[in-house]
Design a protein around this motif. Sequence first.
Motif, PDB file in Angstrom:
ATOM      1  N   PHE A   1       1.262  -1.401  -0.460  1.00 31.11           N
ATOM      2  CA  PHE A   1       0.230  -0.319   0.454  1.00 31.11           C
ATOM      3  C   PHE A   1       0.821   0.824   0.386  1.00 31.11           C
ATOM      4  CE2 PHE A   1      -1.794   3.664   2.575  1.00 31.11           C
ATOM      5  CZ  PHE A   1      -3.429   3.685   1.478  1.00 31.11           C
ATOM      6  N   ALA A   2       1.893   0.814   0.935  1.00 33.99           N
ATOM      7  CA  ALA A   2       2.889   2.307   1.112  1.00 33.99           C
ATOM      8  C   ALA A   2       3.584   2.896  -0.608  1.00 33.99           C
ATOM      9  CB  ALA A   2       3.652   2.148   1.694  1.00 33.99           C
ATOM     10  N   ARG A   3       4.533   1.518  -0.862  1.00 30.38           N
ATOM     11  CA  ARG A   3       4.344   1.956  -2.666  1.00 30.38           C
ATOM     12  C   ARG A   3       3.053   2.355  -3.748  1.00 30.38           C
ATOM     13  NH1 ARG A   3       8.503  -3.056  -2.383  1.00 30.38           N
ATOM     14  NH2 ARG A   3      10.119  -1.737  -3.602  1.00 30.38           N
ATOM     15  N   GLU A   4       2.091   2.195  -3.565  1.00 32.05           N
ATOM     16  CA  GLU A   4       1.465   2.172  -4.518  1.00 32.05           C
ATOM     17  C   GLU A   4       0.593   3.445  -4.595  1.00 32.05           C
ATOM     18  OE1 GLU A   4      -2.655  -0.010  -6.090  1.00 32.05           O
ATOM     19  OE2 GLU A   4      -1.353  -0.972  -4.813  1.00 32.05           O
ATOM     20  N   VAL A   5      -0.087   3.675  -3.458  1.00 29.33           N
ATOM     21  CA  VAL A   5      -0.870   4.951  -2.958  1.00 29.33           C
ATOM     22  C   VAL A   5      -0.222   5.834  -1.927  1.00 29.33           C
ATOM     23  CG1 VAL A   5      -2.636   5.230  -1.744  1.00 29.33           C
ATOM     24  CG2 VAL A   5      -2.835   2.867  -2.420  1.00 29.33           C
ATOM     25  N   GLY A   6       0.641   5.322  -1.287  1.00 26.69           N
ATOM     26  CA  GLY A   6       1.707   6.639  -0.879  1.00 26.69           C
ATOM     27  C   GLY A   6       1.948   8.209  -1.912  1.00 26.69           C
ATOM     28  N   ASN A   7       1.997   9.007  -1.368  1.00 23.63           N
ATOM     29  CA  ASN A   7       3.294  10.254  -2.380  1.00 23.63           C
ATOM     30  C   ASN A   7       3.985  10.555  -1.560  1.00 23.63           C
ATOM     31  OD1 ASN A   7       1.574  11.579  -0.826  1.00 23.63           O
ATOM     32  ND2 ASN A   7       2.046  13.570  -2.339  1.00 23.63           N
ATOM     33  N   ARG A   8       3.770  10.205  -0.340  1.00 24.35           N
ATOM     34  CA  ARG A   8       5.085  10.405   1.014  1.00 24.35           C
ATOM     35  C   ARG A   8       5.262   9.260   1.704  1.00 24.35           C
ATOM     36  NH1 ARG A   8       4.097  16.081   3.168  1.00 24.35           N
ATOM     37  NH2 ARG A   8       6.382  15.554   3.324  1.00 24.35           N
ATOM     38  N   VAL A   9       6.410   9.431   1.914  1.00 27.62           N
ATOM     39  CA  VAL A   9       6.587   7.764   3.153  1.00 27.62           C
ATOM     40  C   VAL A   9       7.645   8.615   3.975  1.00 27.62           C
ATOM     41  CG1 VAL A   9       7.184   5.117   3.413  1.00 27.62           C
ATOM     42  CG2 VAL A   9       5.971   6.221   1.266  1.00 27.62           C
ATOM     43  N   LEU A  10       7.495   7.929   5.395  1.00 30.47           N
ATOM     44  CA  LEU A  10       8.014   8.261   6.613  1.00 30.47           C
ATOM     45  C   LEU A  10       8.409   7.227   7.292  1.00 30.47           C
ATOM     46  CD1 LEU A  10       6.368  11.528   6.138  1.00 30.47           C
ATOM     47  CD2 LEU A  10       6.907  11.291   8.252  1.00 30.47           C
ATOM     48  N   PHE A  11       9.399   6.956   7.202  1.00 28.54           N
ATOM     49  CA  PHE A  11      10.402   6.122   8.430  1.00 28.54           C
ATOM     50  C   PHE A  11      11.010   6.750   9.723  1.00 28.54           C
ATOM     51  CE2 PHE A  11      14.289   4.030   9.744  1.00 28.54           C
ATOM     52  CZ  PHE A  11      13.513   2.155  10.118  1.00 28.54           C
ATOM     53  N   MET A  12      10.606   6.436  10.536  1.00 36.56           N
ATOM     54  CA  MET A  12      10.237   5.988  12.334  1.00 36.56           C
ATOM     55  C   MET A  12      10.794   5.435  12.678  1.00 36.56           C
ATOM     56  SD  MET A  12       6.889   8.559  13.361  1.00 36.56           S
ATOM     57  CE  MET A  12       8.072   8.718  14.514  1.00 36.56           C
ATOM     58  N   ASP A  13      11.942   5.108  13.811  1.00 39.35           N
ATOM     59  CA  ASP A  13      12.795   4.476  14.278  1.00 39.35           C
ATOM     60  C   ASP A  13      12.784   4.960  15.982  1.00 39.35           C
ATOM     61  OD1 ASP A  13      13.600   2.007  15.151  1.00 39.35           O
ATOM     62  OD2 ASP A  13      15.744   2.859  14.795  1.00 39.35           O
ATOM     63  N   GLU A  14      12.750   4.393  17.153  1.00 39.62           N
ATOM     64  CA  GLU A  14      13.264   4.980  18.352  1.00 39.62           C
ATOM     65  C   GLU A  14      12.814   6.939  18.600  1.00 39.62           C
ATOM     66  OE1 GLU A  14      17.387   4.547  18.495  1.00 39.62           O
ATOM     67  OE2 GLU A  14      16.670   2.496  19.249  1.00 39.62           O
ATOM     68  N   GLY A  15      10.789   7.282  18.206  1.00 37.68           N
ATOM     69  CA  GLY A  15      10.695   8.077  18.432  1.00 37.68           C
ATOM     70  C   GLY A  15      11.255   9.638  17.128  1.00 37.68           C
ATOM     71  N   LYS A  16      11.997   8.863  16.435  1.00 34.79           N
ATOM     72  CA  LYS A  16      12.732  10.309  15.328  1.00 34.79           C
ATOM     73  C   LYS A  16      11.905   9.982  13.629  1.00 34.79           C
ATOM     74  CE  LYS A  16      16.983  11.075  18.098  1.00 34.79           C
ATOM     75  NZ  LYS A  16      16.973  12.224  18.411  1.00 34.79           N
ATOM     76  N   LEU A  17      12.321  10.441  12.918  1.00 36.02           N
ATOM     77  CA  LEU A  17      12.157  10.484  11.729  1.00 36.02           C
ATOM     78  C   LEU A  17      13.196  10.854  10.904  1.00 36.02           C
ATOM     79  CD1 LEU A  17       9.824  11.036   8.776  1.00 36.02           C
ATOM     80  CD2 LEU A  17      10.779  13.178   9.467  1.00 36.02           C
ATOM     81  N   VAL A  18      13.404   9.666  10.781  1.00 34.15           N
ATOM     82  CA  VAL A  18      14.735   9.250  10.431  1.00 34.15           C
ATOM     83  C   VAL A  18      15.189   9.620   8.381  1.00 34.15           C
ATOM     84  CG1 VAL A  18      16.421   6.901   9.577  1.00 34.15           C
ATOM     85  CG2 VAL A  18      15.032   7.351  12.250  1.00 34.15           C
ATOM     86  N   GLU A  19      13.862   9.410   7.556  1.00 34.28           N
ATOM     87  CA  GLU A  19      13.953   9.537   6.498  1.00 34.28           C
ATOM     88  C   GLU A  19      12.796   9.219   5.933  1.00 34.28           C
ATOM     89  OE1 GLU A  19      16.026   7.417   2.212  1.00 34.28           O
ATOM     90  OE2 GLU A  19      17.256   6.392   4.582  1.00 34.28           O
ATOM     91  N   GLU A  20      12.568  10.092   5.145  1.00 33.27           N
ATOM     92  CA  GLU A  20      10.978  10.945   4.109  1.00 33.27           C
ATOM     93  C   GLU A  20      11.487  10.999   3.236  1.00 33.27           C
ATOM     94  OE1 GLU A  20       8.723  14.206   3.750  1.00 33.27           O
ATOM     95  OE2 GLU A  20      10.581  14.856   5.415  1.00 33.27           O
ATOM     96  N   GLY A  21      10.465  10.464   2.147  1.00 30.77           N
ATOM     97  CA  GLY A  21      11.037  10.446   0.520  1.00 30.77           C
ATOM     98  C   GLY A  21      10.008  10.243  -0.806  1.00 30.77           C
ATOM     99  N   SER A  22       9.925  10.310  -1.792  1.00 37.49           N
ATOM    100  CA  SER A  22       8.751   9.404  -2.568  1.00 37.49           C
ATOM    101  C   SER A  22       8.715   8.286  -2.135  1.00 37.49           C
ATOM    102  CB  SER A  22       9.137   9.711  -4.245  1.00 37.49           C
ATOM    103  OG  SER A  22      10.391   8.763  -4.339  1.00 37.49           O
ATOM    104  N   PRO A  23       7.978   6.993  -2.124  1.00 39.29           N
ATOM    105  CA  PRO A  23       8.166   5.808  -2.610  1.00 39.29           C
ATOM    106  C   PRO A  23       9.380   5.021  -3.035  1.00 39.29           C
ATOM    107  CG  PRO A  23       5.316   6.039  -2.674  1.00 39.29           C
ATOM    108  CD  PRO A  23       6.591   7.165  -2.976  1.00 39.29           C
ATOM    109  N   ASP A  24       9.157   5.808  -4.317  1.00 40.32           N
ATOM    110  CA  ASP A  24      10.911   5.455  -4.897  1.00 40.32           C
ATOM    111  C   ASP A  24      11.990   5.315  -4.592  1.00 40.32           C
ATOM    112  OD1 ASP A  24      11.389   4.419  -6.923  1.00 40.32           O
ATOM    113  OD2 ASP A  24      12.851   6.053  -7.671  1.00 40.32           O
ATOM    114  N   GLN A  25      11.742   6.680  -3.470  1.00 40.19           N
ATOM    115  CA  GLN A  25      13.086   6.730  -3.118  1.00 40.19           C
ATOM    116  C   GLN A  25      13.071   6.204  -1.414  1.00 40.19           C
ATOM    117  OE1 GLN A  25      12.311  10.666  -2.527  1.00 40.19           O
ATOM    118  NE2 GLN A  25      14.028  11.755  -3.908  1.00 40.19           N
TER     119      GLN A  25
END
Length: 254
Positions: free
Chosen positions: A212-236
Amino acid sequence: MATSDKLIEVKDLKKYYNGETIKALDGVSVDINRGDVMVIIGPSGSGKSTFLRSLNLLEIPTAGHIIFEGVDITQKKGPDGKKLNIDLHRQKMGMVFQHFNLFPHKTILQNMTLAPVKVKGVPQAEADAKAMELLARVGLADRADAYPIQLSGGQKQRVAIVRALAMEPDVMLFDEPTSALDPEMVGEVLDVMKRLARQGMTMVVVTHEMGFAREVGNRVLFMDEGKLVEEGSPDQIFNHPQNPRLQDFLSKVL
């Protein structure tokens, strides 16, 4: 399609428990634009749900600011100096949880119309008509007079989604909406969410459904240990992850 029109600005959001020993959120900043389908991924305990629940103050942040449609809802007073009515702002944020939170003693139609009638003062006949239209959109018009116990998990979650839509929100928040479902019911709920995304609804989705994240999202956020670690398009995020922690996470879930 997403625009650059900011709907929600999150600035240095923190949520600490036990003093500062548990940092559920540790300085998260991000803008959510109108039309965004923002998908938040990460390991369990990374702060995803805490972040989502903070957006409408179901979790009260320890520090930081959430500016929703130009109003800082973390402040006790609004721009006019009067006490901030958080419920007015919450009405514009639809929320869908893991568990459906339907009233068991009310029919599906009654579940759908309760908030529009009681909270927004919509006439019952108008609320009924709107609810039936929404139920038809998710293939459940024939279950309007059924009770929640008579529905499958997937059907209940579809009702929970259109119940939130009945309030005509400006943004929909989804907290792992498929995690409590049997695998064969996941698809029917994701289909409803995909249709919403195509119709331009602003959505913030915490999910383990990487497809779903890959197909529908226009932005994906990756969180770990309470921090926003990386953000980008699904492709990125999925094809060119930069952060070693994200690379490690994806190697385990893909």
